[in-house]
Design a protein around this motif. Structure first.
Motif, PDB file in Angstrom:
ATOM      1  N   GLY A   1       0.806  -1.212   0.000  1.00  0.00           N
ATOM      2  CA  GLY A   1       0.000   0.000   0.000  1.00  0.00           C
ATOM      3  C   GLY A   1       0.840   1.263   0.000  1.00  0.00           C
ATOM      4  N   ALA A   2       2.041   1.205   0.553  1.00  0.00           N
ATOM      5  CA  ALA A   2       2.896   2.390   0.611  1.00  0.00           C
ATOM      6  C   ALA A   2       3.415   2.759  -0.769  1.00  0.00           C
ATOM      7  N   VAL A   3       3.599   1.778  -1.616  1.00  0.00           N
ATOM      8  CA  VAL A   3       4.106   2.028  -2.957  1.00  0.00           C
ATOM      9  C   VAL A   3       3.058   2.728  -3.803  1.00  0.00           C
ATOM     10  N   SER A   4       1.809   2.316  -3.693  1.00  0.00           N
ATOM     11  CA  SER A   4       0.759   2.875  -4.530  1.00  0.00           C
ATOM     12  C   SER A   4       0.060   4.060  -3.889  1.00  0.00           C
ATOM     13  N   SER A   5       0.533   4.525  -2.746  1.00  0.00           N
ATOM     14  CA  SER A   5      -0.156   5.627  -2.078  1.00  0.00           C
ATOM     15  C   SER A   5      -0.047   6.926  -2.862  1.00  0.00           C
ATOM     16  N   SER A   6       0.997   7.084  -3.658  1.00  0.00           N
ATOM     17  CA  SER A   6       1.112   8.291  -4.467  1.00  0.00           C
ATOM     18  C   SER A   6       0.189   8.254  -5.676  1.00  0.00           C
ATOM     19  N   LEU A   7      -0.344   7.088  -6.009  1.00  0.00           N
ATOM     20  CA  LEU A   7      -1.231   6.960  -7.157  1.00  0.00           C
ATOM     21  C   LEU A   7      -2.689   7.197  -6.802  1.00  0.00           C
ATOM     22  N   SER A   8      -3.001   7.317  -5.513  1.00  0.00           N
ATOM     23  CA  SER A   8      -4.394   7.504  -5.132  1.00  0.00           C
ATOM     24  C   SER A   8      -4.852   8.918  -5.440  1.00  0.00           C
ATOM     25  N   GLY A   9      -6.149   9.174  -5.240  1.00  0.00           N
ATOM     26  CA  GLY A   9      -6.770  10.422  -5.655  1.00  0.00           C
ATOM     27  C   GLY A   9      -6.307  11.638  -4.884  1.00  0.00           C
ATOM     28  N   SER A  10      -6.886  12.757  -5.259  1.00  0.00           N
ATOM     29  CA  SER A  10      -6.507  14.028  -4.654  1.00  0.00           C
ATOM     30  C   SER A  10      -7.124  14.147  -3.276  1.00  0.00           C
ATOM     31  N   SER A  11      -6.825  15.250  -2.617  1.00  0.00           N
ATOM     32  CA  SER A  11      -7.337  15.462  -1.275  1.00  0.00           C
ATOM     33  C   SER A  11      -8.838  15.716  -1.284  1.00  0.00           C
ATOM     34  N   VAL A  12      -9.379  16.227  -2.392  1.00  0.00           N
ATOM     35  CA  VAL A  12     -10.823  16.441  -2.487  1.00  0.00           C
ATOM     36  C   VAL A  12     -11.548  15.101  -2.467  1.00  0.00           C
ATOM     37  N   VAL A  13     -10.992  14.120  -3.149  1.00  0.00           N
ATOM     38  CA  VAL A  13     -11.591  12.788  -3.158  1.00  0.00           C
ATOM     39  C   VAL A  13     -11.539  12.177  -1.764  1.00  0.00           C
ATOM     40  N   GLU A  14     -10.432  12.353  -1.070  1.00  0.00           N
ATOM     41  CA  GLU A  14     -10.308  11.830   0.291  1.00  0.00           C
ATOM     42  C   GLU A  14     -11.312  12.503   1.233  1.00  0.00           C
ATOM     43  N   LYS A  15     -11.492  13.815   1.089  1.00  0.00           N
ATOM     44  CA  LYS A  15     -12.454  14.522   1.945  1.00  0.00           C
ATOM     45  C   LYS A  15     -13.869  14.042   1.683  1.00  0.00           C
TER      46      LYS A  15
END
Length: 77
Positions: free
Chosen positions: A36-50
């Motif tokens: 999961g640490a390797v692909s964490s930079s590939l996840s969505g923006s902060s708006v998606v997380e919010k």
């Protein structure tokens, strides 16, 4: 009423599990163990997380209301 709350509880439980699994791992726990640490930079923006956080909290509130409602209904019966 009890049937509606039971169905809503099952649906909200399933959706809550999926939403929690969609969250990005923050620490060095199980998510980093499985890559999961390797692909964490590939996840969505902060708006998606919010928005994911808001949706998770909303679903958790529905789940909590269902639990309390079923508890009250079962206590009365």
């Amino acid at each position: 009423m009890e049937l509606v709350l039971n169905v809503l509880l099952v649906l909200s439980s399933t959706i809550l599990i999926v939403l929690i699994l969609l969250h990005r791992g923050k620490g060095g726990g199980l998510s980093s163990m499985f890559g999961g640490a390797v692909s964490s930079s590939l996840s969505g923006s902060s708006v998606v997380e919010k928005n994911l956080n808001r949706l998770t909290v909303f679903c958790a509130l529905i789940w909590s209301v269902c639990i309390v409602g079923l508890g009250i209904l079962l206590k009365v019966n």
